[in-house]
Design a protein around this motif. Structure first.
Motif, PDB file in Angstrom:
ATOM      1  N   ALA A 194      96.753 -13.879  16.179  1.00 27.38           N
ATOM      2  CA  ALA A 194      97.558 -14.622  17.148  1.00 27.38           C
ATOM      3  C   ALA A 194      98.882 -15.047  16.524  1.00 27.38           C
ATOM      4  O   ALA A 194      99.946 -14.982  17.162  1.00 27.38           O
ATOM      5  CB  ALA A 194      96.787 -15.840  17.646  1.00 27.38           C
ATOM      6  N   PHE A 195      98.813 -15.460  15.289  1.00 33.04           N
ATOM      7  CA  PHE A 195     100.030 -15.892  14.586  1.00 33.04           C
ATOM      8  C   PHE A 195     100.964 -14.708  14.365  1.00 33.04           C
ATOM      9  O   PHE A 195     102.179 -14.816  14.539  1.00 33.04           O
ATOM     10  CB  PHE A 195      99.643 -16.517  13.245  1.00 33.04           C
ATOM     11  CG  PHE A 195     100.823 -17.000  12.454  1.00 33.04           C
ATOM     12  CD1 PHE A 195     101.403 -18.219  12.735  1.00 33.04           C
ATOM     13  CD2 PHE A 195     101.352 -16.229  11.432  1.00 33.04           C
ATOM     14  CE1 PHE A 195     102.493 -18.668  12.008  1.00 33.04           C
ATOM     15  CE2 PHE A 195     102.440 -16.669  10.706  1.00 33.04           C
ATOM     16  CZ  PHE A 195     103.015 -17.895  10.992  1.00 33.04           C
ATOM     17  N   ARG A 205     103.837 -22.399   8.433  1.00 39.60           N
ATOM     18  CA  ARG A 205     103.240 -22.442   9.765  1.00 39.60           C
ATOM     19  C   ARG A 205     101.874 -21.749   9.773  1.00 39.60           C
ATOM     20  O   ARG A 205     100.960 -22.171  10.485  1.00 39.60           O
ATOM     21  CB  ARG A 205     104.190 -21.807  10.777  1.00 39.60           C
ATOM     22  CG  ARG A 205     105.489 -22.599  10.941  1.00 39.60           C
ATOM     23  CD  ARG A 205     106.297 -22.094  12.128  1.00 39.60           C
ATOM     24  NE  ARG A 205     106.897 -20.785  11.876  1.00 39.60           N
ATOM     25  CZ  ARG A 205     108.080 -20.612  11.302  1.00 39.60           C
ATOM     26  NH1 ARG A 205     108.777 -21.652  10.891  1.00 39.60           N
ATOM     27  NH2 ARG A 205     108.580 -19.405  11.128  1.00 39.60           N
ATOM     28  N   LYS A 244     101.313 -12.059  16.081  1.00 38.78           N
ATOM     29  CA  LYS A 244     101.922 -11.579  17.322  1.00 38.78           C
ATOM     30  C   LYS A 244     102.896 -12.583  17.927  1.00 38.78           C
ATOM     31  O   LYS A 244     103.633 -12.256  18.848  1.00 38.78           O
ATOM     32  CB  LYS A 244     100.833 -11.252  18.343  1.00 38.78           C
ATOM     33  CG  LYS A 244      99.955 -10.078  17.940  1.00 38.78           C
ATOM     34  CD  LYS A 244      98.829  -9.881  18.944  1.00 38.78           C
ATOM     35  CE  LYS A 244      97.917  -8.739  18.520  1.00 38.78           C
ATOM     36  NZ  LYS A 244      96.773  -8.570  19.452  1.00 38.78           N
ATOM     37  N   SER A 245     102.868 -13.799  17.430  1.00 40.32           N
ATOM     38  CA  SER A 245     103.711 -14.837  18.019  1.00 40.32           C
ATOM     39  C   SER A 245     105.164 -14.660  17.602  1.00 40.32           C
ATOM     40  O   SER A 245     105.489 -13.983  16.635  1.00 40.32           O
ATOM     41  CB  SER A 245     103.222 -16.227  17.587  1.00 40.32           C
ATOM     42  OG  SER A 245     103.507 -16.428  16.207  1.00 40.32           O
ATOM     43  N   GLU A 246     106.033 -15.289  18.319  1.00 42.84           N
ATOM     44  CA  GLU A 246     107.458 -15.196  18.038  1.00 42.84           C
ATOM     45  C   GLU A 246     107.848 -16.007  16.821  1.00 42.84           C
ATOM     46  O   GLU A 246     108.939 -15.836  16.293  1.00 42.84           O
ATOM     47  CB  GLU A 246     108.263 -15.674  19.242  1.00 42.84           C
ATOM     48  CG  GLU A 246     108.107 -14.784  20.460  1.00 42.84           C
ATOM     49  CD  GLU A 246     108.942 -15.266  21.620  1.00 42.84           C
ATOM     50  OE1 GLU A 246     109.624 -16.298  21.440  1.00 42.84           O
ATOM     51  OE2 GLU A 246     108.916 -14.622  22.674  1.00 42.84           O
ATOM     52  N   THR A 247     106.963 -16.895  16.352  1.00 40.50           N
ATOM     53  CA  THR A 247     107.318 -17.738  15.210  1.00 40.50           C
ATOM     54  C   THR A 247     107.324 -16.960  13.912  1.00 40.50           C
ATOM     55  O   THR A 247     107.869 -17.403  12.929  1.00 40.50           O
ATOM     56  CB  THR A 247     106.325 -18.907  15.070  1.00 40.50           C
ATOM     57  OG1 THR A 247     105.006 -18.388  14.894  1.00 40.50           O
ATOM     58  CG2 THR A 247     106.385 -19.800  16.291  1.00 40.50           C
ATOM     59  N   TYR A 248     106.679 -15.804  13.903  1.00 38.92           N
ATOM     60  CA  TYR A 248     106.651 -14.990  12.686  1.00 38.92           C
ATOM     61  C   TYR A 248     107.292 -13.656  13.017  1.00 38.92           C
ATOM     62  O   TYR A 248     106.663 -12.746  13.498  1.00 38.92           O
ATOM     63  CB  TYR A 248     105.213 -14.790  12.195  1.00 38.92           C
ATOM     64  CG  TYR A 248     105.148 -14.281  10.770  1.00 38.92           C
ATOM     65  CD1 TYR A 248     105.279 -12.927  10.491  1.00 38.92           C
ATOM     66  CD2 TYR A 248     104.967 -15.148   9.707  1.00 38.92           C
ATOM     67  CE1 TYR A 248     105.231 -12.459   9.190  1.00 38.92           C
ATOM     68  CE2 TYR A 248     104.915 -14.683   8.401  1.00 38.92           C
ATOM     69  CZ  TYR A 248     105.049 -13.338   8.156  1.00 38.92           C
ATOM     70  OH  TYR A 248     105.002 -12.877   6.862  1.00 38.92           O
ATOM     71  N   HIS A 249     108.582 -13.558  12.761  1.00 42.01           N
ATOM     72  CA  HIS A 249     109.320 -12.354  13.113  1.00 42.01           C
ATOM     73  C   HIS A 249     110.192 -11.941  11.944  1.00 42.01           C
ATOM     74  O   HIS A 249     110.997 -12.716  11.461  1.00 42.01           O
ATOM     75  CB  HIS A 249     110.186 -12.618  14.342  1.00 42.01           C
ATOM     76  CG  HIS A 249     110.960 -11.400  14.787  1.00 42.01           C
ATOM     77  ND1 HIS A 249     110.354 -10.237  15.184  1.00 42.01           N
ATOM     78  CD2 HIS A 249     112.295 -11.187  14.898  1.00 42.01           C
ATOM     79  CE1 HIS A 249     111.275  -9.352  15.525  1.00 42.01           C
ATOM     80  NE2 HIS A 249     112.466  -9.902  15.351  1.00 42.01           N
ATOM     81  N   THR A 296      92.979 -16.206  14.320  1.00 37.85           N
ATOM     82  CA  THR A 296      94.126 -17.070  14.029  1.00 37.85           C
ATOM     83  C   THR A 296      95.274 -16.258  13.453  1.00 37.85           C
ATOM     84  O   THR A 296      96.437 -16.408  13.844  1.00 37.85           O
ATOM     85  CB  THR A 296      93.727 -18.184  13.049  1.00 37.85           C
ATOM     86  OG1 THR A 296      92.720 -19.009  13.645  1.00 37.85           O
ATOM     87  CG2 THR A 296      94.925 -19.043  12.664  1.00 37.85           C
TER      88      THR A 296
END
Length: 382
Positions: A105-106, A79, A108-113, A102
């Protein structure tokens, strides 16, 4: 050229995406997680040597590679690769401010946890190598420029300059660049890669072991076992030379095994993407990353025509038929079907080639795309 450069761009990204998907599907089979729909038949049947003993959360494999992830999606690097490709397209090259924005933002997003309250900004070297694929494609034509841009790009992802971490990324991206230029000779690929990174460390030692294994014609099980043992020996040697060794350090030689295995699987059958990725999956070692890297290397070398049609159909079916829920089948890096991946590769290629409006629809009046001279014609800023 044996294959068009556009086909190689498509093959690199498609190979990585579908390799990731194949690796995850096979891992899920190893731990006994069945497809949620009847339309998604297993792509790779388990071998008779991979007998499962599933009792609660335990898993026993008749193999040296018994530590198989539980099937949880670990495609965050993919991703991030998509986000980075979009940044390159949006800015017509590497714009460090946009690249950093980029990444932030990535991150901090929930997609990278990663299951922790505080985000870890240092990627595993194999994850970073996957994420840096678009940069390698965009700057593939000049190896000096490739080195410069890759170093600038990955500096954003790390809080510390680690030579071994950088070497791992450069090794993969250099091989990709050589394949795109059709200058990658499988017989000398490892030798040229080591000469390019200009250093001796755990990864280069593992790559040398890969070269020896290839020359001896070692089978997959032998190669995987030997590389695991070599990584363990390298780690013990590291520990002897240091008073304090961090258990989860990114310089852990074991973190380089997926890269070494990807080189082995690709170089052992360089003309057959399907076989290379299947063998990478059967190692059972960090399946998604190993398969993604193998698919990228083979895709860059063989082009999009080498991607099995049924793999693309199965991945597209998985995306269309399954909701976004925990335990879903592997998707293509969460950006839609394989057609969307191809479009991303096409746009990245178009920007690299100097197309004025790479985002113009193919069925629009802009079908005859204008190609711009470098740094002369650029889209107007509104």
């Amino acid at each position: 050229m044996r294959h068009s450069l556009l086909s190689k761009f498509q093959g690199t990204i498609l190979g990585a995406v579908l390799g990731d998907s194949i690796g995850l599907q096979y891992q899920r089979q190893l731990v006994g997680i069945l497809p949620q729909t009847e339309d998604l038949e297993p792509i790779l049947p388990l071998t008779k040597h991979q007998q499962l003993t599933v009792s609660g959360a335990t898993l026993a494999l008749n193999s040296v590679n018994s530590n198989v992830p539980s099937g949880k999606d670990s495609s965050a690097s993919g991703r991030l690769a998509v986000a980075c490709a979009q940044s390159l397209i949006r800015c017509s090259g590497l714009d460090l401010k946009d690249w950093r924005d980029t990444w932030e933002a990535f991150a901090k997003s929930e997609t990278y946890h990663r299951g922790s309250a505080e985000f870890e900004s240092i990627l595993n070297p194999c994850e970073a190598a996957v994420a840096a694929l678009p940069a390698a494609m965009f700057f593939h034509e000049n190896k000096a420029k490739l080195h410069e841009k890759i170093m600038l790009a990955i500096e954003v992802w790390s809080n510390e300059n680690n030579p071994e971490w950088e070497t791992a990324i450069l090794a993969v991206e250099y091989a990709i660049a050589r394949a795109l230029k059709e200058k990658l000779d499988p017989a000398t690929a490892i030798e040229q890669t080591i000469a390019y990174v200009k250093t001796d460390n755990a990864l280069t030692e593992l790559l040398l072991q890969v070269q020896i294994l290839l020359e001896k014609g070692a089978d997959l099980e032998t190669a995987a076992t030997h590389l695991c043992k070599s990584a363990t020996a390298l780690r013990e040697r590291q520990g002897e030379g240091k008073k304090k060794l961090q258990t989860e350090s990114i310089v852990n030689p074991g973190n380089f095994i997926p890269i070494a295995l990807a080189f082995y699987c690709f170089l052992n059958t360089p003309e057959d993407l399907r076989l290379s990725v299947v063998r990478a999956a059967r190692t059972g070692i960090t399946g998604q990353l190993t398969c993604a890297l193998t698919g990228a290397l083979s895709g860059a070398y063989n082009g999009a025509a080498a991607i099995p049609v049924e793999w693309r159909q199965v991945s597209s079916a998985a995306v269309k038929s399954l909701p976004k829920a925990e335990g879903r089948e592997p998707s293509v890096w969460e950006i839609g079907s394989d057609a969307t991946i191809v479009e991303l590769a096409n746009n990245l290629f178009a920007v690299w080639a100097g197309v004025y409006r790479p985002d113009a629809s193919l069925d629009s009046a802009a079908l005859a795309r204008a190609v711009a001279a470098p740094y002369v014609i650029r889209p107007r800023k509104i």
